[in-house]
Design a protein around this motif. Structure first.
Motif, PDB file in Angstrom:
ATOM      1  N   PHE A 215      28.056  54.738  38.799  1.00  0.00           N
ATOM      2  CA  PHE A 215      27.102  55.834  38.666  1.00  0.00           C
ATOM      3  C   PHE A 215      26.807  56.068  37.178  1.00  0.00           C
ATOM      4  O   PHE A 215      27.698  55.920  36.339  1.00  0.00           O
ATOM      5  N   TRP A 216      25.580  56.457  36.873  1.00  0.00           N
ATOM      6  CA  TRP A 216      25.238  56.974  35.546  1.00  0.00           C
ATOM      7  C   TRP A 216      24.940  58.457  35.682  1.00  0.00           C
ATOM      8  O   TRP A 216      24.179  58.861  36.573  1.00  0.00           O
ATOM      9  N   LEU A 217      25.520  59.277  34.808  1.00  0.00           N
ATOM     10  CA  LEU A 217      25.223  60.707  34.837  1.00  0.00           C
ATOM     11  C   LEU A 217      24.281  61.137  33.723  1.00  0.00           C
ATOM     12  O   LEU A 217      23.605  62.156  33.854  1.00  0.00           O
ATOM     13  N   ASP A 218      24.252  60.389  32.618  1.00  0.00           N
ATOM     14  CA  ASP A 218      23.375  60.795  31.519  1.00  0.00           C
ATOM     15  C   ASP A 218      22.988  59.568  30.706  1.00  0.00           C
ATOM     16  O   ASP A 218      23.182  58.429  31.148  1.00  0.00           O
ATOM     17  N   GLY A 219      22.454  59.802  29.511  1.00  0.00           N
ATOM     18  CA  GLY A 219      21.934  58.717  28.698  1.00  0.00           C
ATOM     19  C   GLY A 219      22.884  58.246  27.625  1.00  0.00           C
ATOM     20  O   GLY A 219      24.022  57.873  27.900  1.00  0.00           O
ATOM     21  N   ALA A 220      22.430  58.293  26.368  1.00  0.00           N
ATOM     22  CA  ALA A 220      23.206  57.742  25.261  1.00  0.00           C
ATOM     23  C   ALA A 220      23.150  58.678  24.059  1.00  0.00           C
ATOM     24  O   ALA A 220      22.102  59.276  23.775  1.00  0.00           O
TER      25      ALA A 220
ATOM     26  N   PHE B 294      18.859  60.946  21.671  1.00  0.00           N
ATOM     27  CA  PHE B 294      20.073  61.679  22.033  1.00  0.00           C
ATOM     28  C   PHE B 294      19.974  62.207  23.472  1.00  0.00           C
ATOM     29  O   PHE B 294      19.847  63.399  23.726  1.00  0.00           O
ATOM     30  N   THR B 295      20.039  61.311  24.433  1.00  0.00           N
ATOM     31  CA  THR B 295      19.842  61.674  25.835  1.00  0.00           C
ATOM     32  C   THR B 295      21.144  61.962  26.576  1.00  0.00           C
ATOM     33  O   THR B 295      21.155  62.025  27.808  1.00  0.00           O
ATOM     34  N   GLN B 296      22.250  62.122  25.854  1.00  0.00           N
ATOM     35  CA  GLN B 296      23.506  62.459  26.513  1.00  0.00           C
ATOM     36  C   GLN B 296      23.497  63.921  26.948  1.00  0.00           C
ATOM     37  O   GLN B 296      22.744  64.742  26.420  1.00  0.00           O
ATOM     38  N   CYS B 297      24.348  64.242  27.926  1.00  0.00           N
ATOM     39  CA  CYS B 297      24.480  65.615  28.426  1.00  0.00           C
ATOM     40  C   CYS B 297      25.643  66.298  27.712  1.00  0.00           C
ATOM     41  O   CYS B 297      26.797  65.906  27.877  1.00  0.00           O
TER      42      CYS B 297
ATOM     43  N   GLY C 233      29.792  76.163  27.489  1.00  0.00           N
ATOM     44  CA  GLY C 233      30.845  75.781  28.422  1.00  0.00           C
ATOM     45  C   GLY C 233      30.383  75.075  29.672  1.00  0.00           C
ATOM     46  O   GLY C 233      31.217  74.649  30.486  1.00  0.00           O
ATOM     47  N   SER C 234      29.073  74.909  29.845  1.00  0.00           N
ATOM     48  CA  SER C 234      28.545  74.266  31.053  1.00  0.00           C
ATOM     49  C   SER C 234      27.699  73.056  30.680  1.00  0.00           C
ATOM     50  O   SER C 234      27.058  73.033  29.635  1.00  0.00           O
ATOM     51  N   PRO C 235      27.646  72.042  31.553  1.00  0.00           N
ATOM     52  CA  PRO C 235      26.812  70.871  31.281  1.00  0.00           C
ATOM     53  C   PRO C 235      25.335  71.241  31.256  1.00  0.00           C
ATOM     54  O   PRO C 235      24.882  72.097  32.028  1.00  0.00           O
ATOM     55  N   GLN C 236      24.570  70.597  30.375  1.00  0.00           N
ATOM     56  CA  GLN C 236      23.129  70.803  30.324  1.00  0.00           C
ATOM     57  C   GLN C 236      22.493  70.153  31.559  1.00  0.00           C
ATOM     58  O   GLN C 236      22.397  68.931  31.644  1.00  0.00           O
ATOM     59  N   ALA C 237      22.020  70.968  32.465  1.00  0.00           N
ATOM     60  CA  ALA C 237      21.489  70.446  33.724  1.00  0.00           C
ATOM     61  C   ALA C 237      20.282  69.542  33.503  1.00  0.00           C
ATOM     62  O   ALA C 237      20.079  68.561  34.222  1.00  0.00           O
ATOM     63  N   ASN C 238      19.483  69.830  32.477  1.00  0.00           N
ATOM     64  CA  ASN C 238      18.261  69.055  32.237  1.00  0.00           C
ATOM     65  C   ASN C 238      18.539  67.692  31.614  1.00  0.00           C
ATOM     66  O   ASN C 238      17.614  66.895  31.429  1.00  0.00           O
ATOM     67  N   LYS C 239      19.801  67.403  31.297  1.00  0.00           N
ATOM     68  CA  LYS C 239      20.153  66.107  30.720  1.00  0.00           C
ATOM     69  C   LYS C 239      20.851  65.186  31.720  1.00  0.00           C
ATOM     70  O   LYS C 239      21.157  64.044  31.397  1.00  0.00           O
ATOM     71  N   LEU C 240      21.113  65.683  32.907  1.00  0.00           N
ATOM     72  CA  LEU C 240      21.725  64.845  33.938  1.00  0.00           C
ATOM     73  C   LEU C 240      20.646  63.996  34.594  1.00  0.00           C
ATOM     74  O   LEU C 240      19.536  64.466  34.858  1.00  0.00           O
ATOM     75  N   VAL C 241      20.958  62.736  34.880  1.00  0.00           N
ATOM     76  CA  VAL C 241      19.950  61.830  35.434  1.00  0.00           C
ATOM     77  C   VAL C 241      20.170  61.561  36.927  1.00  0.00           C
ATOM     78  O   VAL C 241      19.417  60.799  37.532  1.00  0.00           O
TER      79      VAL C 241
ATOM     80  N   ASP D 281      30.060  65.384  26.342  1.00  0.00           N
ATOM     81  CA  ASP D 281      31.151  66.204  26.877  1.00  0.00           C
ATOM     82  C   ASP D 281      30.706  66.992  28.107  1.00  0.00           C
ATOM     83  O   ASP D 281      31.519  67.344  28.961  1.00  0.00           O
ATOM     84  N   GLY D 282      29.378  67.228  28.238  1.00  0.00           N
ATOM     85  CA  GLY D 282      28.876  67.915  29.419  1.00  0.00           C
ATOM     86  C   GLY D 282      28.953  67.048  30.664  1.00  0.00           C
ATOM     87  O   GLY D 282      29.404  67.498  31.727  1.00  0.00           O
ATOM     88  N   SER D 283      28.525  65.804  30.543  1.00  0.00           N
ATOM     89  CA  SER D 283      28.590  64.901  31.704  1.00  0.00           C
ATOM     90  C   SER D 283      30.034  64.587  32.067  1.00  0.00           C
ATOM     91  O   SER D 283      30.370  64.445  33.252  1.00  0.00           O
ATOM     92  N   ALA D 284      30.917  64.487  31.050  1.00  0.00           N
ATOM     93  CA  ALA D 284      32.332  64.237  31.340  1.00  0.00           C
ATOM     94  C   ALA D 284      32.930  65.384  32.146  1.00  0.00           C
ATOM     95  O   ALA D 284      33.659  65.165  33.117  1.00  0.00           O
ATOM     96  N   ARG D 285      32.590  66.611  31.771  1.00  0.00           N
ATOM     97  CA  ARG D 285      33.109  67.750  32.535  1.00  0.00           C
ATOM     98  C   ARG D 285      32.507  67.791  33.936  1.00  0.00           C
ATOM     99  O   ARG D 285      33.205  68.080  34.912  1.00  0.00           O
ATOM    100  N   PHE D 286      31.217  67.492  34.034  1.00  0.00           N
ATOM    101  CA  PHE D 286      30.552  67.460  35.335  1.00  0.00           C
ATOM    102  C   PHE D 286      31.242  66.444  36.248  1.00  0.00           C
ATOM    103  O   PHE D 286      31.498  66.713  37.421  1.00  0.00           O
ATOM    104  N   ALA D 287      31.565  65.276  35.698  1.00  0.00           N
ATOM    105  CA  ALA D 287      32.233  64.240  36.480  1.00  0.00           C
ATOM    106  C   ALA D 287      33.639  64.667  36.885  1.00  0.00           C
ATOM    107  O   ALA D 287      34.060  64.455  38.039  1.00  0.00           O
ATOM    108  N   LEU D 288      34.378  65.247  35.965  1.00  0.00           N
ATOM    109  CA  LEU D 288      35.738  65.681  36.281  1.00  0.00           C
ATOM    110  C   LEU D 288      35.730  66.780  37.337  1.00  0.00           C
ATOM    111  O   LEU D 288      36.590  66.806  38.230  1.00  0.00           O
ATOM    112  N   ASP D 289      34.767  67.690  37.268  1.00  0.00           N
ATOM    113  CA  ASP D 289      34.648  68.731  38.292  1.00  0.00           C
ATOM    114  C   ASP D 289      34.379  68.097  39.664  1.00  0.00           C
ATOM    115  O   ASP D 289      34.946  68.505  40.680  1.00  0.00           O
ATOM    116  N   ALA D 290      33.503  67.090  39.681  1.00  0.00           N
ATOM    117  CA  ALA D 290      33.188  66.404  40.929  1.00  0.00           C
ATOM    118  C   ALA D 290      34.407  65.664  41.462  1.00  0.00           C
ATOM    119  O   ALA D 290      34.699  65.699  42.670  1.00  0.00           O
TER     120      ALA D 290
END
Length: 531
Positions: free
Chosen positions: A297-302, A308-311, A316-324, A351-360
């Motif tokens: 899976f890909w959650l964000d960019g680079a 700078f398309t990373q989330c 304290g929360s992931p940027q929802a508009n940067k998740l793919v 760090d936002g996508s990493a937290r999103f993934a860990l929460d999932a």
């Protein structure tokens, strides 16, 4: 694969086995497995009732074969065979000419007339204006696609956009993508993240026989750099079909763990429906050296300029508009794969996508506490509060691209490329290292490893690329260390990397299941005495 028993003596052997860290000799039996490990005397004595040959290692440094935890082997080999490298020193004054010249030398496969070039940046274009018009001047009728250094974003000329059925004025950006536009609203040709999925899906498919040829090139390069096991991060149907044919022909000299793409599908260049069917049928492609119980899976960019398309984390929360990937789609794929016992690799560049993934993953563990080990890919930016969660959730921290571990790149990254090796290891996390080959030109890991040694020490670095890799893919009982009963995948280096600076290390020889599969052309051949 191996012949009669072979006894290797007078070596400087690093086993990566805590019960026997160093050895002088070892024997490989006719099945390609280690049958004894120890001193010269002990190994020769253990082999005395067998017919064997002796190879004198003459003090050479030996270690287990390397596990590359993140590669795009087929795509990287296709780059080598069929794509154009623009060159770092190319500027806008000569880039069109250089592209034309290189195009004349480019080889195409089948009837494919598309030209793919790597890599573009703003300095290639007048006044930094990234626009298809400059490609159109050189290639008015041939479709051309240029990747940026992250490979997440592309620039396509007008012909490519038309063939892929983009509306140059009224195209609507998909979820997780962005279309760069001129002042008049028309497309510049720069397609960010998921906006280029449509392009890749409309390009000609790679024929299976071409994929076979490319994969053999990739495997050979893996062996050249000491890699005997890898995790493919963007597997598709063509890839698995090609591997299946190569396995029948006994041409695979590297264990390949294929993360089949669930989404987004651009990197796989295959439809979502087809890829999900492939995941359901993955077992039929499994073979002795190809392992198919892996999903990507890909959650964000680079985290690279200029986009700078990373989330990132925001309050304290992931940027929802940067998740793919949409959350429900991601959770369904993750839950289904976990239920099947498939290891998931999740691309997280912020760090936002990493937290999103860990929460999932935490939610998945609550449903299935005994599920398989999963992975977060890259881990270049993980919030300190999340470090301890890796061990708790049985999530591997896969550190890639190894190329970016070099200190000068980290210094320019605005705190976005900071792999927390020590903190994650101290927290008990499983840590592996991947090249992310096709970003670098080769899968040579040693220059980057030198940058990691000051953080955690060379012994831990070596474990990350050997036994930890084997553990991450569930193969520690078979490979990853030089131990009795394990497959004899090992390499000979030009120096003892535990005692010297390792950036310029050269692989002299690579053995896979007891057979020599790579020998550096400059290495003097040793006399083999049969006893």
């Amino acid at each position: 694969m191996a012949g009669p028993m072979t006894v290797y003596i007078n070596g400087n052997v690093l086993t990566v086995n805590t019960k026997q860290p160093r050895a002088q000799a070892f024997a490989v039996d006719s099945t390609g497995k280690f049958s004894s490990v120890g001193s010269n005397q002990d190994v020769l004595e253990a082999s005395r009732d067998s017919q064997y040959q002796v190879i004198d290692l003459d003090g050479s440094f030996i270690m287990p074969g390397i596990h590359d935890a993140h590669t795009h082997l087929l795509a990287a080999a296709m780059q080598q065979l069929f794509e154009i490298s623009i060159g770092e020193d190319c500027t806008h004054e000569d880039f069109a000419h250089e592209l034309q010249e290189k195009c004349r030398c480019a080889r195409a496969h089948d009837t494919d007339d598309w030209l793919i070039a790597n890599f573009y940046s703003g300095n290639l274009f007048p006044n930094g204006e990234v626009d298809r018009k400059y490609l159109d001047e050189v290639f008015p009728s041939r479709p051309v696609v240029m990747r940026d250094p992250s490979c997440h974003n592309v620039l396509a000329n007008t012909e490519a956009l038309k063939r892929a059925q983009y509306d140059l004025l009224d195209e609507v950006a998909p979820f997780g993508g962005e279309l760069a536009r001129r002042e008049d609203g028309t497309l510049t040709g720069e397609l960010l993240e998921q906006a280029n999925t449509k392009l890749w899906l409309n390009m000609p498919k790679t024929p299976t026989e071409v994929a076979q040829r490319a994969i053999l090139v990739g495997i050979r390069m893996n062996n050249e750099y000491g890699i005997t096991s890898c995790q493919e991060a963007s597997a598709n149907t063509v890839y698995l079909a090609a591997l299946q044919e190569l396995e029948k022909e006994t041409k695979i000299t590297c264990n390949i763990h294929t993360h089949i793409v669930y989404g987004p599908v651009g990197f796989a260049r295959e439809s979502e429906e087809s890829l999900h069917k492939l995941i359901d049928e993955a077992e039929r492609y499994k073979s002795e050296h190809v392992f198919t119980n892996f999903v990507k899976f890909w959650l964000d960019g680079a985290p690279l300029p200029p986009h700078f398309t990373q989330c990132k984390l925001q309050d304290g929360s992931p940027q929802a508009n940067k998740l793919v990937l949409e959350k429900d789609f991601f959770m369904k794929g993750l839950t289904d794969a976990d239920r099947k016992g498939y290891t998931c690799k999740i691309h997280c560049a912020g760090d936002g996508s990493a937290r999103f993934a860990l929460d999932a993953l935490e939610a998945v563990r609550e449903q299935n506490s005994d599920g398989p080990r999963h992975e977060i890919a890259h881990c270049n930016c993980v919030h300190p509060d999340d470090h301890a969660r890796f061990a708790k959730l049985r999530v591997t921290a896969e550190m890639s691209p190894a190329l970016f571990h070099l200190s000068e790149l980290i210094a320019q990254s605005d705190n976005q490329l900071e792999w927390p090796f020590k903190s994650l290891l101290d927290a008990g996390a499983q840590v592996t290292i991947g090249t992310d080959w096709f970003l670098p030109p080769t899968p040579n890991m040693f220059p980057a490893l030198a940058a990691v040694v000051p953080q955690i020490g060379v012994e831990k670095v070596i474990r990350c690329i050997t036994l930890s890799g084997a553990e991450a893919v569930g193969q520690a009982h078979e490979v990853g260390s030089i131990e009795i009963g394990k497959k004899a995948n090992f390499i000979q280096l030009d120096q003892d990397i535990t005692r010297n600076e390792i950036s310029g290390t050269i692989v002299h020889r690579t053995w896979f299941e007891g057979s020599l599969v790579w020998e550096h052309p400059d290495v003097e051949k040793r006399e083999v005495a049969r006893l």
